[in-house]
Design a protein around this motif. Structure first.
Motif, PDB file in Angstrom:
ATOM      1  N   LEU A 512       5.124  32.378 -83.736  1.00 50.61           N
ATOM      2  CA  LEU A 512       5.459  33.017 -82.318  1.00 50.61           C
ATOM      3  C   LEU A 512       6.881  32.412 -82.029  1.00 50.61           C
ATOM      4  O   LEU A 512       7.312  31.236 -81.900  1.00 50.61           O
ATOM      5  CB  LEU A 512       4.487  32.445 -81.056  1.00 50.61           C
ATOM      6  N   GLN A 513       7.959  33.350 -81.860  1.00 50.88           N
ATOM      7  CA  GLN A 513       9.384  33.093 -81.685  1.00 50.88           C
ATOM      8  C   GLN A 513       9.729  33.707 -80.612  1.00 50.88           C
ATOM      9  O   GLN A 513       9.579  34.841 -80.026  1.00 50.88           O
ATOM     10  CB  GLN A 513      10.168  33.513 -83.011  1.00 50.88           C
ATOM     11  N   LEU A 514      10.751  32.724 -79.758  1.00 51.15           N
ATOM     12  CA  LEU A 514      11.471  33.213 -78.578  1.00 51.15           C
ATOM     13  C   LEU A 514      12.800  33.479 -79.172  1.00 51.15           C
ATOM     14  O   LEU A 514      13.486  32.598 -79.738  1.00 51.15           O
ATOM     15  CB  LEU A 514      11.325  32.483 -77.425  1.00 51.15           C
ATOM     16  N   GLU A 515      13.493  34.658 -78.711  1.00 55.69           N
ATOM     17  CA  GLU A 515      14.998  34.892 -79.166  1.00 55.69           C
ATOM     18  C   GLU A 515      15.823  34.861 -77.751  1.00 55.69           C
ATOM     19  O   GLU A 515      15.403  35.924 -76.992  1.00 55.69           O
ATOM     20  CB  GLU A 515      15.197  35.921 -79.860  1.00 55.69           C
ATOM     21  N   MET A 516      16.598  33.889 -77.485  1.00 58.97           N
ATOM     22  CA  MET A 516      17.463  34.011 -76.162  1.00 58.97           C
ATOM     23  C   MET A 516      18.855  34.146 -76.509  1.00 58.97           C
ATOM     24  O   MET A 516      19.474  33.277 -76.971  1.00 58.97           O
ATOM     25  CB  MET A 516      16.899  32.957 -75.420  1.00 58.97           C
ATOM     26  N   ARG A 517      19.428  35.411 -76.128  1.00 63.18           N
ATOM     27  CA  ARG A 517      20.559  35.492 -76.436  1.00 63.18           C
ATOM     28  C   ARG A 517      21.662  35.255 -75.355  1.00 63.18           C
ATOM     29  O   ARG A 517      21.565  35.970 -74.039  1.00 63.18           O
ATOM     30  CB  ARG A 517      21.111  36.994 -76.877  1.00 63.18           C
ATOM     31  N   HIS A 518      22.600  34.056 -75.284  1.00 65.28           N
ATOM     32  CA  HIS A 518      23.398  33.648 -74.287  1.00 65.28           C
ATOM     33  C   HIS A 518      24.740  34.641 -73.926  1.00 65.28           C
ATOM     34  O   HIS A 518      24.924  35.059 -73.003  1.00 65.28           O
ATOM     35  CB  HIS A 518      23.834  32.414 -74.444  1.00 65.28           C
ATOM     36  N   THR A 519      25.243  34.941 -75.356  1.00 62.97           N
ATOM     37  CA  THR A 519      26.420  35.863 -75.258  1.00 62.97           C
ATOM     38  C   THR A 519      26.256  36.884 -76.396  1.00 62.97           C
ATOM     39  O   THR A 519      25.313  36.751 -77.229  1.00 62.97           O
ATOM     40  CB  THR A 519      27.855  35.025 -75.422  1.00 62.97           C
ATOM     41  N   PRO A 520      26.994  37.728 -76.647  1.00 65.42           N
ATOM     42  CA  PRO A 520      26.954  38.751 -77.846  1.00 65.42           C
ATOM     43  C   PRO A 520      27.278  37.830 -79.172  1.00 65.42           C
ATOM     44  O   PRO A 520      26.602  38.469 -80.163  1.00 65.42           O
ATOM     45  CB  PRO A 520      27.916  39.799 -77.576  1.00 65.42           C
ATOM     46  N   THR A 521      27.718  36.623 -79.101  1.00 68.75           N
ATOM     47  CA  THR A 521      27.772  36.003 -80.438  1.00 68.75           C
ATOM     48  C   THR A 521      27.146  34.797 -80.378  1.00 68.75           C
ATOM     49  O   THR A 521      26.917  33.852 -81.488  1.00 68.75           O
ATOM     50  CB  THR A 521      29.249  35.580 -80.539  1.00 68.75           C
ATOM     51  N   ARG A 522      26.207  34.486 -79.318  1.00 64.49           N
ATOM     52  CA  ARG A 522      25.566  33.034 -79.334  1.00 64.49           C
ATOM     53  C   ARG A 522      24.289  33.204 -78.905  1.00 64.49           C
ATOM     54  O   ARG A 522      23.778  34.082 -78.064  1.00 64.49           O
ATOM     55  CB  ARG A 522      26.278  32.178 -78.306  1.00 64.49           C
ATOM     56  N   VAL A 523      23.101  32.813 -79.718  1.00 61.87           N
ATOM     57  CA  VAL A 523      21.879  33.030 -79.656  1.00 61.87           C
ATOM     58  C   VAL A 523      20.972  31.752 -79.941  1.00 61.87           C
ATOM     59  O   VAL A 523      21.417  30.974 -80.659  1.00 61.87           O
ATOM     60  CB  VAL A 523      21.195  34.185 -80.595  1.00 61.87           C
ATOM     61  N   SER A 524      19.986  31.575 -79.052  1.00 61.59           N
ATOM     62  CA  SER A 524      18.968  30.567 -79.582  1.00 61.59           C
ATOM     63  C   SER A 524      17.745  31.043 -79.972  1.00 61.59           C
ATOM     64  O   SER A 524      17.148  32.017 -79.188  1.00 61.59           O
ATOM     65  CB  SER A 524      18.765  29.559 -78.034  1.00 61.59           C
ATOM     66  N   ARG A 525      16.885  30.445 -80.697  1.00 64.23           N
ATOM     67  CA  ARG A 525      15.796  30.906 -81.230  1.00 64.23           C
ATOM     68  C   ARG A 525      14.881  29.609 -81.183  1.00 64.23           C
ATOM     69  O   ARG A 525      15.128  28.521 -81.591  1.00 64.23           O
ATOM     70  CB  ARG A 525      15.903  31.575 -82.883  1.00 64.23           C
ATOM     71  N   LEU A 526      13.786  29.842 -80.506  1.00 63.11           N
ATOM     72  CA  LEU A 526      12.908  28.658 -80.336  1.00 63.11           C
ATOM     73  C   LEU A 526      11.490  29.198 -81.104  1.00 63.11           C
ATOM     74  O   LEU A 526      10.761  30.254 -80.637  1.00 63.11           O
ATOM     75  CB  LEU A 526      12.388  28.532 -79.055  1.00 63.11           C
ATOM     76  N   ASP A 527      10.961  28.754 -82.302  1.00 62.18           N
ATOM     77  CA  ASP A 527       9.598  28.830 -82.661  1.00 62.18           C
ATOM     78  C   ASP A 527       8.703  28.078 -82.104  1.00 62.18           C
ATOM     79  O   ASP A 527       8.492  26.838 -82.405  1.00 62.18           O
ATOM     80  CB  ASP A 527       9.818  28.609 -84.171  1.00 62.18           C
TER      81      ASP A 527
END
Length: 864
Positions: A512-527
């Motif tokens: 179960l993964q959450l993908e949170m894109r802050h900007t077009p080049t920066r992203v956080s992924r929380l498994d």
């Protein structure tokens, strides 16, 4: 959305001269006045660009005190032929072209060579004259209004080649003294203050009143600076509700107040301020179904009595739920117009994957005014949906590099083929949810065998939501995200490795993964949950093909009883692991080409926490067995006990790509990782340890062949003589760095770009402080023990631990050359690598005779 017409930026100078600068295609061009004639100009056409003209050997620029040669040469069209690594005379591409152009060359082969080469760079005097004007214009745009440019052409006695030299006299520098904004009466003081904070100028003081004024000192006048400031003003106005503002609304007046100073005044026409009015979605699909119109509720506090609505008209699309449209909106009707919110809405719609295209356009002809005089600007959002269902089958080739052949080093390099089938439903639940099901099977064989040495079957399925599911939705407001996804996936794998004598009856992974894109080049992924189950089983040959090699005869191999038990558990016992993992990634580089930009990734995870809690409070309250009951009881496989090992793990992966010129890039990588057991077991799970060596690691070693530290794992006398076994134990700490120079050899041959590479790799892995190391009794190593021992001595101590900065001397160093064939969607890589320094006891000198020949690595994609 309509595109505004180019703006005219008026620039007025005091005294006897006046200029009008037009912005055409987003660039300011000086006009008026008489051009400065370049010194040494020949008559036009004096030297023609033909086969009789000399070849340009070099182009130099003199007098360039303010800019680099590379910056100035971007304005020149007169260029010499490219050189390999910039070495004079090494014009490889010109040689290739001339070879293909030879009279005796077969025509088809000649055409292929010419397409991959570069014709001779013939001198053209008209181009040289144009270059002088382009350089002069560049200097004037950068604040050197009295700049003059001349050139000289030096030909060889035989007129075969020529050198071109441009001489620049920049003249005095001009500066900005003061900047003013006028026409901002409608803005509040708070808005003016925020606008002032977005300036590109470097003010020494700021005055906020009816006009916005900056005092500037020591900042050079540059026309690109004015263009950038105009863009920022326009963006600010459109985000503050002034939707009608365009480039024509902003004019820059430049006054000469001294021989070296200018005052700049931005005259701004804001136009009326708008609120968002009716939001009208117009969606068309690929089916043949009746149209339907949905009215979505919108709560708007309007003192003027006007109530804007959100409506959706959906045609030829029966499955799309209008909730996906409402959820994509990053603003509400009645709010002040905000162009950034419109762009964020467009990104949200496109990130769902449901639409082939989207467009968002304000309807200025339908503006509504309420009783209080507020203007409401309707917005129409159009979109077209994709086909929902897609089925695809494909064949593929594979390379599998792993541990486990019958050879002494236990290396297994196999090549094989596979077949896969894929089904996708891009709008499975009507709200943009994408369902994906894939099944693939493959067989492979080593180069030393005609039989199938391994086979594998994998089935995976995933459901991706274009939003965060509950209870994670507050993250969207907390982090101001541009797009979000929630992915639920499940995969099952079964495999057989004949050369290893091992089969994997099942390997299950649920995530179960959450993908949170802050900007077009920066992203956080929380498994949030990463659950894995492995169920290995052994074949009859497992002992002779693997264990006998690893454990070896008496006095050799791995004698530590703790490590022997660990190896048996790794390869024969079913295990369970859960992880909570956070990953931050910033990437500006093209993931396939990797010619410029960067890829930075940081991750941290906590493992096996859930099994520990179940073990402690559910299955055996008050005790810890570090294993859980199997699913169905019994004594074997997943029906037996499931081992788990709690741990902490963190990694840092930094990659940077610096272009040195046309076709040449320096690639740099720095990797560090630490894994640490946190409970009773002294090791971390097998798949969470670190390994070094291989095609994407330190390439002077085979896969897993480096480390731990300055130790090796010999299995018998023959193995020890050849360097020992691969590091199947792994490590708890890894440090690795690589440097690679890539340069284009042939721009186009066989529809591919041929790129050469020279590389240097440094790195190793080490055991952590709780790992028993390689000692025979499992006791910690004596830190006073010398680090350079004979092979037998090294094996019989607890070697391989990281012992501070002195352990950094025990890194492996490898280097070599490589070739990359780059197609549009594929990069094939060949690397020839040597060991330059081997830290192991059997090779403790640079370029030892025991190194043997180089290693050839084959891979898909760039090494890093």
């Amino acid at each position: 959305m309509s595109t505004p017409s180019p703006a005219m930026v008026q620039i007025r100078f005091g005294g006897a001269w006046s200029l009008l600068i037009g912005v055409i295609g987003g660039m300011l061009v000086w006009g008026g006045g008489s051009p400065v004639r370049a010194l040494g100009d020949p008559q036009p056409g004096a030297i023609a660009s033909d086969t009789t003209a000399p070849v340009v050997r070099s182009v130099e620029i003199r007098g360039n005190q303010h800019f680099s040669d590379q910056t100035l040469k971007q304005n020149l069209r007169t260029q010499p032929n490219r050189r390999i690594l910039g070495i004079p005379g090494l014009t490889w591409w010109r040689w290739v072209y001339q070879l293909g152009n030879s009279d005796w060359m077969w025509s088809r082969l000649g055409d292929a060579l010419k397409s991959g080469g570069e014709p001779p760079a013939r001198l053209d005097s008209n181009t040289v004259v144009g270059d002088t004007e382009r350089l002069r214009l560049f200097y004037r745009q950068q604040g050197f209004r009295d700049a003059t440019v001349s050139y000289r052409i030096e030909s060889s006695p035989s007129a075969d080649w020529a050198r071109v030299t441009f001489s620049v006299e920049p003249g005095p520098t001009t500066y900005i003294r003061q900047v003013r904004y006028t026409g901002l009466d409608v803005l509040t003081r708070s808005q003016k203050r925020r606008l002032a904070q977005q300036t590109v100028f470097e003010p020494t003081s700021t005055t906020i009143g009816d006009t916005l004024r900056f005092a500037v000192q020591g900042q050079r006048y540059r026309e690109p600076l004015l263009l950038e400031q105009r863009r920022r003003i326009l963006t600010f106005l459109q985000n503050e509700g002034y939707a009608g503002a365009s480039r024509d609304s902003i004019r820059a007046i430049v006054d000469s107040v001294a021989s070296d100073s200018f005052d700049v005044t931005f005259r701004i026409q804001t136009g009326p301020r708008y609120r968002f009015g009716d939001i009208r979605f117009v969606v068309t699909g690929t089916e043949t179904t009746p149209s339907r119109t949905d009215t979505l509720s919108a709560t708007v506090d309007s003192s003027g009595g006007y109530q804007p609505l959100i409506t959706a008209r959906i045609t030829d699309e029966s499955h799309l739920n209008s909730s996906i449209l409402r959820r994509s909106l990053q603003f509400s009707p009645g709010e002040y117009h905000d162009q950034s919110a419109i762009q964020a809405t467009k990104r949200r719609l496109e990130s769902t994957g449901v639409f082939t295209f989207t467009s968002l356009s304000p309807q200025f002809g339908e503006v509504v005014r309420d009783s209080a005089g507020a203007r409401y600007l309707p917005l129409r959002i159009k979109g077209r949906t994709r086909q929902r269902h897609r089925v695809r089958a494909e064949t593929f080739a594979l390379q599998r590099e792993s541990i486990g052949s019958a050879e002494t080093s236990l290396q297994l390099n196999e090549f094989g083929v596979g077949l896969s089938g894929l089904y996708e439903n891009i709008n499975a639940l009507g709200g943009g949810e994408a369902f994906r099901l894939r099944a693939s099977g493959s067989v492979a064989s080593g180069l030393d065998s005609t039989l199938v040495s391994s086979r594998q079957l994998e089935v995976s399925g995933s459901l991706t939501f274009p939003y965060l599911i509950r209870p994670f939705r507050p993250f969207e407001q907390l982090f101001d995200l541009t797009s979000t996804k929630t992915r639920v996936s499940l995969s099952v794998l079964t495999a057989r490795r004949n050369k290893l004598g091992l089969r994997i009856r099942s390997r299950v992974n649920a995530q179960l993964q959450l993908e949170m894109r802050h900007t077009p080049t920066r992203v956080s992924r929380l498994d949030v949950l990463d659950l894995s189950l492995s169920n290995p089983d052994t074949l009859d040959q497992f002992g002779s093909r693997f264990l006998d090699r690893v454990f070896g005869p008496e006095g050799g191999g791995v004698q530590n009883p703790v490590q022997r038990q660990q190896i048996l558990q790794d390869y024969t016992r079913p295990q369970i692991n859960t992880a909570l993992r956070y990953t931050f990634r910033s990437a500006t580089a093209n993931l396939l080409r990797r010619r410029n930009g960067h890829i930075y990734e940081l991750s941290a995870e906590v493992g096996s926490t859930l099994p520990l809690l179940f073990d402690r409070f559910v299955f055996a309250p008050g005790t810890l067995n570090y294993s859980l009951p199997g699913f169905f009881g019994g004594t074997g496989g997943l029906t037996g006990r499931l081992l788990y090992r709690p741990y902490l793990r963190t990694t840092v992966d930094l990659r940077r790509y610096v272009p040195l010129g046309s076709g040449t890039t320096v690639a740099m990588k720095l990797f560090g990782g630490v894994a640490h057991p946190t409970a009773g077991p002294t090791v971390v799970p097998f798949d969470r340890r670190f390994f070094s060596g291989g095609a994407s690691s330190v390439r002077g070693w085979r896969l897993w062949d480096l480390g731990p530290g300055a130790t090796r794992l010999p299995a018998d006398t023959t193995a020890a003589a050849q360097g020992g076994l691969a590091n199947i134990l792994g490590g708890d700490l890894k440090l690795e760095s690589s440097l690679e120079l890539r340069t284009t050899l042939v721009p186009s041959l066989l529809a591919a770009r041929w790129t050469g590479a020279a590389f240097l790799d440094v790195g190793n892995v080490w055991f952590g402080p709780r790992n028993p190391g390689l000692g025979s009794d499992g006791a910690p190593s004596d830190s006073t023990m010398p680090t350079r021992l004979s092979t037998a001595e090294q094996v019989n101590v607890g070697g391989g631990r990281f012992q501070g900065l002195e352990s950094l001397l025990d890194v492996g160093v490898g280097g070599g050359i490589g070739l990359r064939l780059e197609w549009e969607y594929l990069v094939v890589r060949l690397d020839l690598a040597y060991r330059l320094h081997d830290p192991s006891p059997v090779n403790n000198d640079v370029f030892s005779d025991d190194f043997g020949g180089p290693l050839l690595h084959f891979g898909i994609g760039q090494a890093f």
